[in-house]
Design an enzyme around this catalytic site. Structure first.
Site, PDB file in Angstrom:
ATOM      1  N   SER A  54       0.907  -1.189   0.021  1.00 36.58           N
ATOM      2  CA  SER A  54       0.020   0.053   0.021  1.00 36.58           C
ATOM      3  C   SER A  54       0.768   1.150  -0.061  1.00 36.58           C
ATOM      4  CB  SER A  54      -1.078  -0.172   1.291  1.00 36.58           C
ATOM      5  OG  SER A  54      -0.356  -0.361   2.330  1.00 36.58           O
ATOM      6  N   SER A 126       2.466   0.770  17.209  1.00 37.31           N
ATOM      7  CA  SER A 126       1.546   2.062  16.895  1.00 37.31           C
ATOM      8  C   SER A 126       1.164   2.864  17.985  1.00 37.31           C
ATOM      9  CB  SER A 126       0.431   1.459  16.041  1.00 37.31           C
ATOM     10  OG  SER A 126      -0.660   0.910  16.888  1.00 37.31           O
ATOM     11  N   HIS A 146      -5.713  -6.172  13.178  1.00 39.56           N
ATOM     12  CA  HIS A 146      -7.234  -6.124  12.888  1.00 39.56           C
ATOM     13  C   HIS A 146      -7.870  -6.807  14.139  1.00 39.56           C
ATOM     14  CE1 HIS A 146      -6.035  -4.827   8.932  1.00 39.56           C
ATOM     15  NE2 HIS A 146      -7.080  -5.452   8.216  1.00 39.56           N
ATOM     16  N   HIS A 171      -9.110   0.034   5.929  1.00 42.39           N
ATOM     17  CA  HIS A 171      -9.036  -1.074   5.114  1.00 42.39           C
ATOM     18  C   HIS A 171      -9.930  -2.204   5.952  1.00 42.39           C
ATOM     19  CE1 HIS A 171      -6.770  -4.251   2.488  1.00 42.39           C
ATOM     20  NE2 HIS A 171      -7.938  -3.484   1.881  1.00 42.39           N
TER      21      HIS A 171
HETATM   22  C1  LIG Z   1      -2.673  -6.282   7.359  1.00 44.66           C
HETATM   23  S1  LIG Z   1      -1.022  -5.674   7.411  1.00 44.66           S
HETATM   24  C2  LIG Z   1      -0.832  -4.441   6.524  1.00 44.66           C
HETATM   25  C3  LIG Z   1      -0.960  -4.804   4.901  1.00 44.66           C
HETATM   26  C4  LIG Z   1      -0.060  -3.421   4.131  1.00 44.66           C
HETATM   27  N1  LIG Z   1      -0.891  -2.166   4.320  1.00 44.66           N
HETATM   28  C5  LIG Z   1      -0.549  -3.984   2.544  1.00 44.66           C
HETATM   29  O1  LIG Z   1      -0.760  -3.346   1.612  1.00 44.66           O
HETATM   30  O2  LIG Z   1       0.002  -5.109   2.189  1.00 44.66           O
HETATM   31  C6  LIG Z   1      -0.978  -5.315   8.979  1.00 44.66           C
HETATM   32  C7  LIG Z   1       0.487  -4.874   9.458  1.00 44.66           C
HETATM   33  O3  LIG Z   1       0.246  -4.202  10.779  1.00 44.66           O
HETATM   34  C8  LIG Z   1       1.405  -4.626  11.482  1.00 44.66           C
HETATM   35  N2  LIG Z   1       0.601  -4.442  13.239  1.00 44.66           N
HETATM   36  C9  LIG Z   1       0.029  -5.141  13.700  1.00 44.66           C
HETATM   37  N3  LIG Z   1      -0.316  -4.726  14.967  1.00 44.66           N
HETATM   38  C10 LIG Z   1       0.656  -3.441  14.968  1.00 44.66           C
HETATM   39  C11 LIG Z   1       0.875  -2.625  16.234  1.00 44.66           C
HETATM   40  N4  LIG Z   1       0.207  -2.745  17.127  1.00 44.66           N
HETATM   41  N5  LIG Z   1       1.898  -1.623  16.034  1.00 44.66           N
HETATM   42  C12 LIG Z   1       2.443  -1.547  14.699  1.00 44.66           C
HETATM   43  N6  LIG Z   1       2.178  -2.389  13.592  1.00 44.66           N
HETATM   44  C13 LIG Z   1       1.308  -3.525  13.899  1.00 44.66           C
HETATM   45  C14 LIG Z   1       1.661  -5.901  11.257  1.00 44.66           C
HETATM   46  O4  LIG Z   1       3.258  -6.053  11.701  1.00 44.66           O
HETATM   47  C15 LIG Z   1       1.537  -6.005   9.911  1.00 44.66           C
HETATM   48  O5  LIG Z   1       2.770  -5.770   9.130  1.00 44.66           O
END
Ligand SMILES: C[S@@+](CC[C@H](N)C(=O)[O-])C[C@H]1O[C@@H](n2cnc3c(N)ncnc32)[C@H](O)[C@@H]1O
Length: 221
Positions: A54, A126, A146, A171
């Site tokens: 993305s 985050s 998610h 998303h």
């Molecule tokens: C669905 S993926 C993102 C997909 C990406 N936007 C794409 O286009 O392929 C979710 C991402 O969120 C990150 N993530 C999940 N929880 C998180 C948190 N609390 N803080 C930072 N990153 C987090 C994961 O490491 C993962 O890489």
């Protein structure tokens, strides 16, 4: 909000399509269009970089109209990316630590696309980043963890920083539980109920909201 319908630049679309990740082309194209409209007003922030897919759509807009895209991820993967889960990719496990590490793939993706000037990786949880974030955002894209707690934290931590008239994109918004997890839909509903955001466009599971109440740094419900 109306966005121009300029397509992804032809040199960058193949990079976006080739990158590992979870962004269908039509939803990525929508992200690109909204970013083209918004980036002249200020930086964009994405939660959930993964391998940079993305970020290519957002970074393409930044290259075209000017601007910067910050993308936040601890790069250890979400629950569903871990071994034994549906979205696990064993090639993303660091052999030394046995932990997921999407940083090397992310960096290669962005470097090969020539977008290192436009796309800035912020590596960390985050909630840690949002606790220190103070910059008004022209666009916020939430695509991190998610699970309910992560989606709610991402909204609560970063949505206040969307400027008046700015875009919040979420998303994987599925109204029906049989189509997918409900946390992104619940933060979408929270945003609308707050009165701070009004629904904008929708493409697939990608939903746009526009900040209609308050300004960056002011609370949202
Ligand atoms: C669905 S993926 C993102 C997909 C990406 N936007 C794409 O286009 O392929 C979710 C991402 O969120 C990150 N993530 C999940 N929880 C998180 C948190 N609390 N803080 C930072 N990153 C987090 C994961 O490491 C993962 O890489």
């Amino acid at each position: 909000m109306a966005h121009d319908d300029t397509p992804m630049p032809t040199d960058l679309l193949p990079h976006a399509l080739d990158a590992k990740g979870f962004m269908p082309e039509d939803e990525g194209a929508f992200l690109h269009r909204v970013a083209r409209t918004r980036l002249p007003s200020g930086p964009a922030l994405e939660v959930g970089s993964y391998c940079g897919k993305s970020a290519i759509y957002l970074g393409a807009a930044a290259r075209e109209v000017g601007g910067t895209v910050f993308t936040v991820d601890h790069h250890r993967g979400s629950e569903e990316n871990q071994a034994g889960w549906a979205h696990h990719d064993a090639s993303l496990v660091d052999a030394e630590t046995d932990l997921m590490d999407t940083v090397p793939t992310f960096r290669r993706t962005v470097q090969r696309a020539g977008l290192e000037e436009q796309v800035v990786a912020v590596i960390g949880r985050s909630t840690t980043v949002s606790a220190h974030w103070r910059t008004p955002l022209s666009l916020l894209f939430i695509d991190g963890g998610h699970a309910e707690v992560h989606a709610q934290n991402d909204y609560a931590g970063f949505a206040p920083w969307v400027m008046a008239g700015g875009a919040l994109l979420i998303h994987d918004v599925f109204e029906r539980p049989e189509d997918g997890g409900q946390a992104p839909y619940r933060i979408w509903r929270r945003a609308v109920a707050s009165g701070s955001f009004a629904p904008g466009g929708t493409v697939g599971s990608m939903r746009e909201l526009v900040r209609v109440g308050g300004d960056a740094g002011q609370p949202v419900g």
